[in-house]
Design a protein around this motif. Sequence first.
Motif, PDB file in Angstrom:
ATOM      1  N   LYS A 190      -7.144   1.886  -2.119  1.00  0.00           N
ATOM      2  CA  LYS A 190      -7.918   0.727  -1.591  1.00  0.00           C
ATOM      3  C   LYS A 190      -7.042  -0.591  -2.100  1.00  0.00           C
ATOM      4  CE  LYS A 190     -11.303   1.507  -4.409  1.00  0.00           C
ATOM      5  NZ  LYS A 190     -12.446   1.273  -4.879  1.00  0.00           N
ATOM      6  N   SER A 191      -7.294  -1.582  -1.319  1.00  0.00           N
ATOM      7  CA  SER A 191      -6.377  -2.711  -1.539  1.00  0.00           C
ATOM      8  C   SER A 191      -7.007  -3.678  -2.425  1.00  0.00           C
ATOM      9  CB  SER A 191      -6.155  -3.773  -0.328  1.00  0.00           C
ATOM     10  OG  SER A 191      -5.417  -2.889   0.422  1.00  0.00           O
ATOM     11  N   ASP A 192      -8.406  -3.507  -2.922  1.00  0.00           N
ATOM     12  CA  ASP A 192      -8.890  -4.486  -3.898  1.00  0.00           C
ATOM     13  C   ASP A 192      -8.782  -3.600  -5.213  1.00  0.00           C
ATOM     14  OD1 ASP A 192     -10.788  -2.700  -2.401  1.00  0.00           O
ATOM     15  OD2 ASP A 192     -12.406  -3.354  -3.748  1.00  0.00           O
ATOM     16  N   GLY A 193      -9.100  -4.379  -6.192  1.00  0.00           N
ATOM     17  CA  GLY A 193      -9.003  -3.592  -7.633  1.00  0.00           C
ATOM     18  C   GLY A 193      -7.546  -3.475  -8.515  1.00  0.00           C
ATOM     19  N   LEU A 194      -6.478  -3.969  -7.528  1.00  0.00           N
ATOM     20  CA  LEU A 194      -5.261  -4.009  -8.324  1.00  0.00           C
ATOM     21  C   LEU A 194      -4.719  -4.999  -9.284  1.00  0.00           C
ATOM     22  CD1 LEU A 194      -3.252  -2.889  -5.360  1.00  0.00           C
ATOM     23  CD2 LEU A 194      -4.762  -1.265  -6.523  1.00  0.00           C
ATOM     24  N   GLY A 195      -4.289  -4.927 -10.258  1.00  0.00           N
ATOM     25  CA  GLY A 195      -4.117  -5.826 -11.247  1.00  0.00           C
ATOM     26  C   GLY A 195      -3.054  -5.551 -12.107  1.00  0.00           C
ATOM     27  N   GLY A 196      -2.849  -6.430 -13.004  1.00  0.00           N
ATOM     28  CA  GLY A 196      -1.556  -6.403 -14.144  1.00  0.00           C
ATOM     29  C   GLY A 196      -1.689  -5.410 -15.098  1.00  0.00           C
ATOM     30  N   SER A 197      -3.124  -5.605 -15.904  1.00  0.00           N
ATOM     31  CA  SER A 197      -3.250  -4.707 -17.178  1.00  0.00           C
ATOM     32  C   SER A 197      -3.003  -3.326 -16.592  1.00  0.00           C
ATOM     33  CB  SER A 197      -4.607  -4.769 -17.529  1.00  0.00           C
ATOM     34  OG  SER A 197      -4.743  -4.071 -18.671  1.00  0.00           O
ATOM     35  N   HIS A 198      -3.756  -2.690 -15.633  1.00  0.00           N
ATOM     36  CA  HIS A 198      -3.864  -1.265 -15.296  1.00  0.00           C
ATOM     37  C   HIS A 198      -3.266  -0.950 -14.022  1.00  0.00           C
ATOM     38  CE1 HIS A 198      -6.058  -0.344 -18.927  1.00  0.00           C
ATOM     39  NE2 HIS A 198      -6.880  -1.237 -18.650  1.00  0.00           N
ATOM     40  N   GLY A 199      -2.392  -1.821 -13.384  1.00  0.00           N
ATOM     41  CA  GLY A 199      -1.739  -1.502 -12.393  1.00  0.00           C
ATOM     42  C   GLY A 199      -2.651  -1.281 -11.239  1.00  0.00           C
ATOM     43  N   ILE A 200      -2.086  -0.185 -10.573  1.00  0.00           N
ATOM     44  CA  ILE A 200      -2.883   0.412  -9.234  1.00  0.00           C
ATOM     45  C   ILE A 200      -4.084   1.327  -9.696  1.00  0.00           C
ATOM     46  CG2 ILE A 200      -0.808   0.228  -7.697  1.00  0.00           C
ATOM     47  CD1 ILE A 200      -0.483   3.097  -8.207  1.00  0.00           C
ATOM     48  N   ARG A 201      -4.515   1.140 -10.696  1.00  0.00           N
ATOM     49  CA  ARG A 201      -5.632   2.362 -11.353  1.00  0.00           C
ATOM     50  C   ARG A 201      -6.807   1.966 -10.299  1.00  0.00           C
ATOM     51  NH1 ARG A 201      -6.363   5.959 -15.131  1.00  0.00           N
ATOM     52  NH2 ARG A 201      -8.637   6.346 -15.518  1.00  0.00           N
ATOM     53  N   GLY A 202      -7.206   0.571 -10.277  1.00  0.00           N
ATOM     54  CA  GLY A 202      -8.318   0.133  -9.856  1.00  0.00           C
ATOM     55  C   GLY A 202      -8.708   0.298  -8.229  1.00  0.00           C
ATOM     56  N   GLY A 203      -7.487   0.703  -7.493  1.00  0.00           N
ATOM     57  CA  GLY A 203      -7.424   0.997  -6.217  1.00  0.00           C
ATOM     58  C   GLY A 203      -7.837   2.658  -5.783  1.00  0.00           C
ATOM     59  N   ARG A 204      -8.016   3.262  -6.702  1.00  0.00           N
ATOM     60  CA  ARG A 204      -8.098   5.027  -6.347  1.00  0.00           C
ATOM     61  C   ARG A 204      -9.388   5.103  -5.567  1.00  0.00           C
ATOM     62  NH1 ARG A 204      -8.718   7.681 -12.076  1.00  0.00           N
ATOM     63  NH2 ARG A 204      -9.929   5.626 -12.212  1.00  0.00           N
ATOM     64  N   ALA A 205      -9.352   5.741  -4.446  1.00  0.00           N
ATOM     65  CA  ALA A 205     -10.543   6.019  -3.590  1.00  0.00           C
ATOM     66  C   ALA A 205     -11.352   7.061  -4.157  1.00  0.00           C
ATOM     67  CB  ALA A 205     -10.192   5.979  -2.101  1.00  0.00           C
ATOM     68  N   LYS A 206     -10.770   8.105  -4.647  1.00  0.00           N
ATOM     69  CA  LYS A 206     -11.191   9.482  -5.227  1.00  0.00           C
ATOM     70  C   LYS A 206     -11.909  10.026  -4.052  1.00  0.00           C
ATOM     71  CE  LYS A 206     -12.757   6.647  -8.542  1.00  0.00           C
ATOM     72  NZ  LYS A 206     -13.456   5.947  -9.739  1.00  0.00           N
ATOM     73  N   GLY A 207     -11.749  10.028  -3.017  1.00  0.00           N
ATOM     74  CA  GLY A 207     -12.461  10.881  -2.001  1.00  0.00           C
ATOM     75  C   GLY A 207     -13.657  10.031  -1.103  1.00  0.00           C
ATOM     76  N   ALA A 208     -14.465   9.817  -2.397  1.00  0.00           N
ATOM     77  CA  ALA A 208     -15.927   9.088  -1.822  1.00  0.00           C
ATOM     78  C   ALA A 208     -15.636   7.868  -1.119  1.00  0.00           C
ATOM     79  CB  ALA A 208     -16.763   8.941  -3.227  1.00  0.00           C
ATOM     80  N   GLU A 209     -14.484   6.755  -1.551  1.00  0.00           N
ATOM     81  CA  GLU A 209     -14.470   5.627  -0.875  1.00  0.00           C
ATOM     82  C   GLU A 209     -13.130   5.741  -0.204  1.00  0.00           C
ATOM     83  OE1 GLU A 209     -15.133   2.262  -4.098  1.00  0.00           O
ATOM     84  OE2 GLU A 209     -15.194   4.035  -5.217  1.00  0.00           O
ATOM     85  N   ALA A 210     -12.737   6.750   0.422  1.00  0.00           N
ATOM     86  CA  ALA A 210     -11.523   7.006   1.183  1.00  0.00           C
ATOM     87  C   ALA A 210     -11.710   6.119   2.664  1.00  0.00           C
ATOM     88  CB  ALA A 210     -11.117   8.489   1.260  1.00  0.00           C
ATOM     89  N   MET A 211     -10.520   5.418   2.929  1.00  0.00           N
ATOM     90  CA  MET A 211     -10.370   5.082   4.081  1.00  0.00           C
ATOM     91  C   MET A 211      -9.019   5.472   4.642  1.00  0.00           C
ATOM     92  SD  MET A 211     -11.309   0.977   4.719  1.00  0.00           S
ATOM     93  CE  MET A 211      -9.917   0.555   3.611  1.00  0.00           C
ATOM     94  N   TRP A 212      -8.693   5.965   5.885  1.00  0.00           N
ATOM     95  CA  TRP A 212      -7.482   6.257   6.231  1.00  0.00           C
ATOM     96  C   TRP A 212      -6.802   5.425   7.208  1.00  0.00           C
ATOM     97  CZ3 TRP A 212      -6.260  11.739   4.716  1.00  0.00           C
ATOM     98  CH2 TRP A 212      -4.827  12.060   4.907  1.00  0.00           C
ATOM     99  N   ASN A 213      -6.491   4.112   7.194  1.00  0.00           N
ATOM    100  CA  ASN A 213      -5.808   3.582   7.770  1.00  0.00           C
ATOM    101  C   ASN A 213      -4.245   3.450   7.756  1.00  0.00           C
ATOM    102  OD1 ASN A 213      -8.039   2.427   8.624  1.00  0.00           O
ATOM    103  ND2 ASN A 213      -8.215   0.540   7.417  1.00  0.00           N
ATOM    104  N   THR A 214      -3.856   4.117   6.584  1.00  0.00           N
ATOM    105  CA  THR A 214      -2.582   4.214   6.364  1.00  0.00           C
ATOM    106  C   THR A 214      -2.222   5.704   5.733  1.00  0.00           C
ATOM    107  OG1 THR A 214      -2.471   3.509   3.985  1.00  0.00           O
ATOM    108  CG2 THR A 214      -2.104   1.867   5.572  1.00  0.00           C
ATOM    109  N   THR A 215      -1.193   6.252   6.300  1.00  0.00           N
ATOM    110  CA  THR A 215      -0.755   7.824   5.743  1.00  0.00           C
ATOM    111  C   THR A 215       0.322   7.493   4.533  1.00  0.00           C
ATOM    112  OG1 THR A 215      -1.452   8.405   7.429  1.00  0.00           O
ATOM    113  CG2 THR A 215      -0.150   9.872   6.123  1.00  0.00           C
ATOM    114  N   ASN A 216       0.096   7.970   3.465  1.00  0.00           N
ATOM    115  CA  ASN A 216       1.028   8.013   2.180  1.00  0.00           C
ATOM    116  C   ASN A 216       1.572   9.503   2.105  1.00  0.00           C
ATOM    117  OD1 ASN A 216      -0.036   5.477   2.157  1.00  0.00           O
ATOM    118  ND2 ASN A 216      -0.616   5.624   0.041  1.00  0.00           N
ATOM    119  N   ILE A 217       2.582   9.527   1.568  1.00  0.00           N
ATOM    120  CA  ILE A 217       3.403  10.931   1.346  1.00  0.00           C
ATOM    121  C   ILE A 217       3.568  11.016  -0.108  1.00  0.00           C
ATOM    122  CG2 ILE A 217       5.797  10.036   1.912  1.00  0.00           C
ATOM    123  CD1 ILE A 217       6.305  12.416   3.130  1.00  0.00           C
TER     124      ILE A 217
END
Length: 373
Positions: free
Chosen positions: A65-92
């Motif tokens: 997810k794009s929201d929830g990213l920040g300095g202290s914990h980096g990209i941790r807040g952007g985890r979708a964890k399946g339940a909040e998943a969107m598939w607008n982009t494909t990551n490898i």
Amino acid sequence: RAGLMLIPMGIINEFHEPTTFNGVERPGMDKSIIPSTWREIGFGLNGRLDDASLKYQLYLFNGFKSDGLGGSHGIRGGRAKGAEAMWNTTNISAKVDWYGIDGLKLGLASYFGDTNVDVNANVPGVGISMIGLDARYAMERFGMRGQFVTTSIDGSEEYNLAWESDLGSKMNGWYLEVSYNLFSIEKEEKLDLFARYSNYDTHAGVAGSLVANEAYNRNVLTTGLSWHVAPGAAFKMDYQILGNEASDENTSILNFGIGKSVVISINNFPKMNKEISYEGIKYTFYISIIFIAIFFISLNFNINFPFSLNIIDIEIFYLLIGTIVSTWYLTLEGIFQGNEKFKLLSFFNLVFYSLSLSLPSLLLLKYSFLDNS
């Protein structure tokens, strides 16, 4: 494979049960750099090439997810964890492990892609590039492990302006750990004495006008014991010294992992619930004796331990009682949960929390600890 899967990055994200790593808590970099437990919706291939001593994994996943990213914990807040998943982009995601020498395992992992952005939202996402190296070695009673992970964030300047955040453009982290089993190798039980040093910085690089926050450059020294009473069952204690580049002062923490370990162990081995419950009680008894010994040594020999407090004797006594009672509570709570004694657990929680909330207030009044001025 397809479905909700763990991203193969580092050591702990794929093997994150408490019995698989030393220390009560996971290393800090496995929270802030690798956002474990990191799992997303995806599909891909995995297999082994035994002739080359290689294991390989290659997957496509939905993005963060794009929201929830920040300095202290980096990209941790952007985890979708399946339940909040969107598939607008494909990551490898890809990882290769080499196991050509007995006791040694080397891993190289990568993750590339972009965060998801709602098509109707006029806000930017970021690009994420992560590379990880890890190594594990075990020989008889000796063990060693370590890892290094670096992450580059593309578009962090625009992201921070739009989202009013302080996301860094680069994050780095590493740790090195050694351990030694104090029990005989013939014994089924293991008692691992370990030490681990880690450093991780979620502001290793910043973009635009953002100034790097030195408090995000953290180091942690952890040492302790992991008592593996049976496969899949362990009790832990450790002592941590936490620091960062923004301050010359360190913070000390004493951790005990009993209750949670009891619950997980009983769930893994329900037929051994009585043995595991007994070991939890025995371990808690040993810890209580250690606390009492520290208390009397500190008073009689005027020793200031690293985690001691400069407070009067009566306060130290009540601190001792409170620590021991809380340790027993956590152990018994874990036993009740693991054995599904939920009615007894509810009554037990009612009594404990009622006393823990009321007794400190009564003691403050009795001993006039409050400043009446």
